[in-house]
Scaffold this motif. Sequence first.
Motif, PDB file in Angstrom:
ATOM      1  N   ALA A 373       0.831  -1.211   0.000  1.00  0.00           N
ATOM      2  CA  ALA A 373       0.000   0.000   0.000  1.00  0.00           C
ATOM      3  C   ALA A 373       0.865   1.260   0.000  1.00  0.00           C
ATOM      4  O   ALA A 373       0.547   2.241  -0.678  1.00  0.00           O
ATOM      5  CB  ALA A 373      -0.932   0.002   1.212  1.00  0.00           C
ATOM      6  N   ARG A 374       1.952   1.211   0.753  1.00  0.00           N
ATOM      7  CA  ARG A 374       2.778   2.427   0.893  1.00  0.00           C
ATOM      8  C   ARG A 374       3.729   2.616  -0.283  1.00  0.00           C
ATOM      9  O   ARG A 374       4.315   3.692  -0.440  1.00  0.00           O
ATOM     10  CB  ARG A 374       3.534   2.383   2.222  1.00  0.00           C
ATOM     11  CG  ARG A 374       2.560   2.490   3.383  1.00  0.00           C
ATOM     12  CD  ARG A 374       3.200   2.500   4.753  1.00  0.00           C
ATOM     13  NE  ARG A 374       2.137   2.488   5.771  1.00  0.00           N
ATOM     14  CZ  ARG A 374       2.344   2.458   7.085  1.00  0.00           C
ATOM     15  NH1 ARG A 374       3.572   2.451   7.554  1.00  0.00           N
ATOM     16  NH2 ARG A 374       1.321   2.439   7.918  1.00  0.00           N
ATOM     17  N   ILE A 379      -4.521  -0.383  -1.641  1.00  0.00           N
ATOM     18  CA  ILE A 379      -4.624  -1.153  -0.406  1.00  0.00           C
ATOM     19  C   ILE A 379      -5.212  -2.535  -0.744  1.00  0.00           C
ATOM     20  O   ILE A 379      -6.326  -2.626  -1.236  1.00  0.00           O
ATOM     21  CB  ILE A 379      -5.507  -0.422   0.623  1.00  0.00           C
ATOM     22  CG1 ILE A 379      -4.874   0.934   0.969  1.00  0.00           C
ATOM     23  CG2 ILE A 379      -5.704  -1.273   1.876  1.00  0.00           C
ATOM     24  CD1 ILE A 379      -5.689   1.778   1.936  1.00  0.00           C
ATOM     25  N   LEU A 419     -10.879  -2.598   5.973  1.00  0.00           N
ATOM     26  CA  LEU A 419      -9.895  -1.730   6.620  1.00  0.00           C
ATOM     27  C   LEU A 419      -9.767  -1.988   8.115  1.00  0.00           C
ATOM     28  O   LEU A 419      -8.736  -1.672   8.709  1.00  0.00           O
ATOM     29  CB  LEU A 419     -10.218  -0.261   6.330  1.00  0.00           C
ATOM     30  CG  LEU A 419      -9.866   0.131   4.881  1.00  0.00           C
ATOM     31  CD1 LEU A 419     -10.577   1.414   4.480  1.00  0.00           C
ATOM     32  CD2 LEU A 419      -8.364   0.304   4.739  1.00  0.00           C
ATOM     33  N   SER A 420     -10.790  -2.573   8.724  1.00  0.00           N
ATOM     34  CA  SER A 420     -10.666  -2.834  10.159  1.00  0.00           C
ATOM     35  C   SER A 420      -9.553  -3.845  10.422  1.00  0.00           C
ATOM     36  O   SER A 420      -8.913  -3.808  11.472  1.00  0.00           O
ATOM     37  CB  SER A 420     -11.995  -3.289  10.755  1.00  0.00           C
ATOM     38  OG  SER A 420     -12.390  -4.503  10.170  1.00  0.00           O
ATOM     39  N   TYR A 422      -6.708  -3.905   8.825  1.00  0.00           N
ATOM     40  CA  TYR A 422      -5.477  -3.096   8.855  1.00  0.00           C
ATOM     41  C   TYR A 422      -5.332  -2.380  10.191  1.00  0.00           C
ATOM     42  O   TYR A 422      -4.253  -2.306  10.770  1.00  0.00           O
ATOM     43  CB  TYR A 422      -5.480  -2.076   7.710  1.00  0.00           C
ATOM     44  CG  TYR A 422      -5.125  -2.699   6.387  1.00  0.00           C
ATOM     45  CD1 TYR A 422      -3.808  -2.726   5.962  1.00  0.00           C
ATOM     46  CD2 TYR A 422      -6.092  -3.290   5.587  1.00  0.00           C
ATOM     47  CE1 TYR A 422      -3.460  -3.315   4.756  1.00  0.00           C
ATOM     48  CE2 TYR A 422      -5.760  -3.885   4.392  1.00  0.00           C
ATOM     49  CZ  TYR A 422      -4.448  -3.897   3.976  1.00  0.00           C
ATOM     50  OH  TYR A 422      -4.109  -4.486   2.796  1.00  0.00           O
ATOM     51  N   ASN A 423      -6.453  -1.819  10.663  1.00  0.00           N
ATOM     52  CA  ASN A 423      -6.431  -1.130  11.943  1.00  0.00           C
ATOM     53  C   ASN A 423      -5.965  -2.077  13.041  1.00  0.00           C
ATOM     54  O   ASN A 423      -5.113  -1.731  13.866  1.00  0.00           O
ATOM     55  CB  ASN A 423      -7.833  -0.587  12.226  1.00  0.00           C
ATOM     56  CG  ASN A 423      -7.931   0.088  13.580  1.00  0.00           C
ATOM     57  OD1 ASN A 423      -8.511  -0.452  14.502  1.00  0.00           O
ATOM     58  ND2 ASN A 423      -7.341   1.263  13.704  1.00  0.00           N
ATOM     59  N   LEU A 426      -2.173  -2.923  12.537  1.00  0.00           N
ATOM     60  CA  LEU A 426      -1.267  -1.815  12.852  1.00  0.00           C
ATOM     61  C   LEU A 426      -1.268  -1.482  14.343  1.00  0.00           C
ATOM     62  O   LEU A 426      -0.322  -0.894  14.846  1.00  0.00           O
ATOM     63  CB  LEU A 426      -1.624  -0.579  12.018  1.00  0.00           C
ATOM     64  CG  LEU A 426      -1.304  -0.705  10.521  1.00  0.00           C
ATOM     65  CD1 LEU A 426      -1.920   0.446   9.730  1.00  0.00           C
ATOM     66  CD2 LEU A 426       0.212  -0.737  10.288  1.00  0.00           C
TER      67      LEU A 426
END
Lengths: 462, 462
Positions: A373-374, A379, A419-420, A422-423, A426
């Motif tokens: 993603a970065r 994503i 996305l949760s 990823y949360n 991280l």
Amino acid sequence: MTIKYLLKESDIPKQWYNVAADLPGGVLPPLGPDGKPVNPQALAPVFPMNLIEQEVSTQRWIDIPEEVLKLLLQWRPTPLHRALNLEKALGTPAKIYFKNESVSPAGSHKPNTAVAQAWYNKQFGIQRLCTETGAGQWGSALSFACAQVGLECKVFMVRVSFDQKPYRKFMMEAWGGKCVPSPSTDTAFGRQVLAATPDTPGSLGIAISEAIEAAVSDLSGKTRYSLGSVLNHVMLHQTIIGQEAQKQMEMAGDSPDVVIGCAGGGSNFAGLAFPYVREKIHGKKIDIIPVEPASCPTLTKSPFSYDHGDTAKMTPLLAMHSLGHAFVPEAIHAGGLRYHGMSPLVSQAVMDGLLRPLSIAQLECFEAAVLFARTEGIIPAPETSHAIAAAIREAKKAKEEKKAKTILFNFSGHGLLDLSGYNKFLSGQLVDHELSDDDIAKSRKCMEGFPSPKDVAARLKA
Amino acid sequence: MTIKYLLKESDIPKQWYNVAADLPGGVLPPLGPDGKPVNPQALAPVFPMNLIEQEVSTQRWIDIPEEVLKLLLQWRPTPLHRALNLEKALGTPAKIYFKNESVSPAGSHKPNTAVAQAWYNKQFGIQRLCTETGAGQWGSALSFACAQVGLECKVFMVRVSFDQKPYRKFMMEAWGGKCVPSPSTDTAFGRQVLAATPDTPGSLGIAISEAIEAAVSDLSGKTRYSLGSVLNHVMLHQTIIGQEAQKQMEMAGDSPDVVIGCAGGGSNFAGLAFPYVREKIHGKKIDIIPVEPASCPTLTKSPFSYDHGDTAKMTPLLAMHSLGHAFVPEAIHAGGLRYHGMSPLVSQAVMDGLLRPLSIAQLECFEAAVLFARTEGIIPAPETSHAIAAAIREAKKAKEEKKAKTILFNFSGHGLLDLSGYNKFLSGQLVDHELSDDDIAKSRKCMEGFPSPKDVAARLKA
């Protein structure tokens, strides 16, 4: 320097490729309750006959109807990207390409077969489709496709994913689909599971049983069941991915040494890989890798067996790698890879020595996804992250060995609805799950007494 | 029949188009606290000088640096679609085209300027960017862009959207950005607002004040502020949209009679429209329509005035249509259109009679969005739904008048992070908000005593 290799609309493949025509070991038939090959007619309450014909076909090339092509052209051909930024971040001499299936309206490769299945059902006079979904990619795709051709759509979503990913339901509703958590109270089988295990996270096997029950119990005959992976006709529909990639790699003046896709039921992997399996059968040296989660190691840890596709044993027995139809995997975020079985065609290709399966645990996958993603911007879906993690392993190996290498993987979908995960990753809330051999032996108990593929092959030969 | 008009990577525009060079009424300068035009140097603590130069430039064409082109090529050129299914559903003789900006990694047009701004800041030696975001499209885009060039990123997100759209924060974090709800306790102005109105839903004006404060209060000089809309250099960066669309319409052998974009700060609208504004200035007959929400009717109900861009009055006075810098709009789902002001360039183009602004209330927009999703497949962002609603109005008018017409609108972004809005709409939980003239008069009180654009223009002439 080119970043994306783009095809024209007129370059879209006009035929699907059927690997069943080419697999050296042949393909074993599904078996009925009597242990004999299922008559296609027996599947008629579940699928429309035009798709059953594709399911059992061994014809190498099958024409894509004009109207299906028109549906596919809403987002296809998809781009092939060179992952220059990822290569740079890894400092690898390897060239990394990815086929970007995330550009479809539903955000994954799933619509490739969803629009085809919806169209064939509509042609057959069907009014309503029932299906299951793991992470929600397939349920979304079928809701989208049903809206396109004018069918109703009902989706049984594995409960753990239903709870983890509430936006998936909203997405299906935006397209007019209905979505309930599975096990549900809408089917006899769902009620039975809920009574026995009220807290079950659900599984794809359970959700499939519910969807089939909901389809066959509509006595009007206007409802059918639709499956987003595993079956032969689904693999078939996905082969436009690999056919496009072949043309695009040619545009790039390159050819892959390694082809990678994540594998749950097998469809995005097969979609990219089968046209390359054909090249391999014809003598080309390619390392073809299906990647599965360590918590659901179907290809890497389960023998090739006959097993049911669903928990309630409503489907015929399929010859495939399977952890057992009663298996309920850990609640990993790659919900689409939590299936106890594997496409019979992919399984057979493994048995034929054409593939090199790999399993990777979830933390390495999320780490790979964040790096992707970065660097490359998009994503990835948690499922897709498995393919990325494997591509990164290969790129690092090339660096250690100081060897040029061309890697191609399938970017099967974006993670904007996940996305949760990823949360949680991280913020350090995720852990790895690995199945012990004991767990696997236990989960495979439900298959005791089922015929062995070897015996069936011998019997059919005789 | 072609569905998507696709450009090659080499077709990407190599220059940005600056409408300031062509607007017949000229462009009024920003004013400082003394009522005099601001010296560009005064903006230096807020923006890097290379972007300030673009902000004040009246050069018609500005070269896009090679490295910025490389960043843009990760998803550009974007497709132009013919909306054949929508046309059919409406039974209209009109042809409807849309430019699909939803294919960027962040899902909207915002990365077009985000990568440019991030790159120019990096070139200037900046290490960290602060910004605000409404619905989250801009904050996501800047987080993505900062990851691409290697900058830190901090985002102040309007609280109501922060609460409505939790996935936006996770998305920014996946790219390494930091996101806090605004008003926040991280700035003096945020604390002041929270003390006075603890329950405020926040506003873009407040969030901008916080982001500017966070940027200028970093005494190392390595932090700058970045704005995702409104300013001249942002409009400039977006003009690649319209330039691509011009080439693609030519491929289609067609030319738009109507050009439509939704307008909050104005950037996606300007991106598509300004190259067509140039055609209009050169004599072509085109109806160019910015569409805003009825609950934030900047262009349709507020006079052209000098006002601050933010609530704390940290920005210079800008000549623009404004509801007043203290305006706090209703919590509609199109969070990106909840801005009290409007791009000075868009405002000036309205004053020059080149545009025909329109406002539409949220229920009509969501209805249009659902029809679009079920026909064309892609689920629109709530902001984008305003452009779709206007396009549908135009297509219906063509049907009533039995007149052929070519409509082009900007599909500025997808709604995959805004699905709760669809859920609320489909379950009947949304209502329309319209501002009364009284409300507007009240909200414009904070601008009393500010110089009038007319006076300033006269003074500058003298």
